[in-house]
Motif scaffolding. Structure first.
Motif, PDB file in Angstrom:
ATOM      1  N   ASP A  34      -8.535   6.598 -18.117  1.00 59.83           N
ATOM      2  CA  ASP A  34      -8.682   7.343 -16.865  1.00 59.83           C
ATOM      3  C   ASP A  34      -9.844   6.813 -16.037  1.00 59.83           C
ATOM      4  N   ARG A  35     -10.969   6.517 -16.717  1.00 61.01           N
ATOM      5  CA  ARG A  35     -12.168   6.073 -15.985  1.00 61.01           C
ATOM      6  C   ARG A  35     -11.976   4.692 -15.357  1.00 61.01           C
ATOM      7  N   THR A  36     -11.021   3.930 -15.877  1.00 63.58           N
ATOM      8  CA  THR A  36     -10.801   2.577 -15.358  1.00 63.58           C
ATOM      9  C   THR A  36      -9.513   2.465 -14.564  1.00 63.58           C
ATOM     10  N   GLY A  37      -8.958   3.624 -14.173  1.00 66.62           N
ATOM     11  CA  GLY A  37      -7.749   3.599 -13.376  1.00 66.62           C
ATOM     12  C   GLY A  37      -6.565   2.988 -14.093  1.00 66.62           C
ATOM     13  N   GLY A  38      -6.574   3.057 -15.428  1.00 66.67           N
ATOM     14  CA  GLY A  38      -5.463   2.529 -16.205  1.00 66.67           C
ATOM     15  C   GLY A  38      -5.542   1.044 -16.495  1.00 66.67           C
ATOM     16  N   VAL A 106      -4.022  -9.719 -12.779  1.00 66.72           N
ATOM     17  CA  VAL A 106      -2.664  -9.331 -13.168  1.00 66.72           C
ATOM     18  C   VAL A 106      -1.737  -9.375 -11.965  1.00 66.72           C
ATOM     19  N   ARG A 107      -2.229  -8.910 -10.825  1.00 68.66           N
ATOM     20  CA  ARG A 107      -1.412  -8.934  -9.612  1.00 68.66           C
ATOM     21  C   ARG A 107      -1.053 -10.379  -9.246  1.00 68.66           C
ATOM     22  N   GLY A 108      -2.022 -11.285  -9.414  1.00 67.25           N
ATOM     23  CA  GLY A 108      -1.762 -12.696  -9.138  1.00 67.25           C
ATOM     24  C   GLY A 108      -0.714 -13.270 -10.085  1.00 67.25           C
ATOM     25  N   SER A 109      -0.731 -12.846 -11.350  1.00 65.84           N
ATOM     26  CA  SER A 109       0.249 -13.327 -12.317  1.00 65.84           C
ATOM     27  C   SER A 109       1.652 -12.882 -11.937  1.00 65.84           C
ATOM     28  N   SER A 180      -1.251  -0.072  -9.958  1.00 62.49           N
ATOM     29  CA  SER A 180      -1.016  -0.733  -8.671  1.00 62.49           C
ATOM     30  C   SER A 180      -0.295  -2.065  -8.848  1.00 62.49           C
ATOM     31  N   VAL A 181      -0.525  -2.731  -9.982  1.00 63.39           N
ATOM     32  CA  VAL A 181       0.142  -4.010 -10.245  1.00 63.39           C
ATOM     33  C   VAL A 181       1.644  -3.782 -10.416  1.00 63.39           C
ATOM     34  N   VAL A 186       7.356  -3.496  -8.401  1.00 66.99           N
ATOM     35  CA  VAL A 186       8.523  -2.695  -8.008  1.00 66.99           C
ATOM     36  C   VAL A 186       8.828  -2.898  -6.524  1.00 66.99           C
ATOM     37  N   ALA A 187       7.777  -2.905  -5.699  1.00 67.17           N
ATOM     38  CA  ALA A 187       7.976  -3.079  -4.258  1.00 67.17           C
ATOM     39  C   ALA A 187       8.546  -4.466  -3.953  1.00 67.17           C
TER      40      ALA A 187
END
Length: 202
Positions: A34-38, A106-109, A180-181, A186-187
């Motif tokens: 939770d503290r790290t936004g997952g 991760v988003r870049g991957s 968010s990744v 999904v988007a």
């Protein structure tokens, strides 16, 4: 993948969580997530050995509550936490930076995987066009459409297998995945579907 906690920092952060309230192991893992936004979801194999070490050092105690083992900070643990308050402030500041870096990586991957898929599809399309030019007896439109649908099925299946393997490997290394990744993935997939529908409609 950049680590969230440097060596020795996680145990201090666990003490700070226990200073807020007694917690059982799963609660600690959930609090860290939770503290790290997952972006950081530690395994039991990461948390429990550190709790055992803190207990051996007299910094925490544990009591059994039904099926749960509840950990609580001791006075000695609070003294160490207070003595290292400056270090804890630095950990929390660095934590925010690490979480942002992990999410970006991760988003870049994911984006790289999508670009690779697009390149593979383009190469396959070029190969099909060349093959069609050399074919003395072109297939009927229905047969061609069926062949292209099969190619799409194969490409989607390969992408699914690769993404699942990448995610499982990442998680197995105690990696973390920000919501968010996955939202971006999904988007992107939905955007590709809408592009396909527009192309089919002409």
């Amino acid at each position: 993948m950049s680590p969230v906690f440097s060596h020795g920092d996680l145990r201090l952060y666990l003490l700070s969580l226990l200073d807020e309230s007694p917690r059982h192991g799963y609660d600690l893992m959930q609090a860290l997530s939770d503290r790290t936004g997952g972006t950081y979801s530690p395994s039991a194999g990461t948390i429990y050995p550190r709790l055992a070490k803190l207990e051996d050092e007299g910094l925490v105690t544990k009591t059994v509550d039904g099926r749960k083992t509840v950990y609580e900070i001791t006075d000695a643990g609070r003294e160490q936490l207070e003595a290292r308050r400056h270090d804890l402030d630095g950990i929390e500041a660095g934590l925010a930076d690490s979480v942002r870096l992990i999410a970006d990586e991760v988003r870049g991957s994911v984006r790289a995987a999508m670009k690779s898929l697009q390149a593979d599809l383009a190469a396959a399309a070029n190969a099909d066009r060349e093959s069609a030019k050399r074919s003395p007896q072109p297939e009927s439109p229905r047969a061609q459409a069926r062949a292209q649908a099969q190619r799409a099925d194969a490409a989607i299946a390969e992408f699914r297998v690769n993404v699942k393997a990448d995610l499982r490997s990442h998680v197995a290394r105690d990696g973390d995945i920000a919501a968010s990744v996955i939202d971006d993935l999904v988007a992107t997939l939905e955007g590709a579907r809408q592009d396909l529908l527009r192309a089919l409609r002409g």
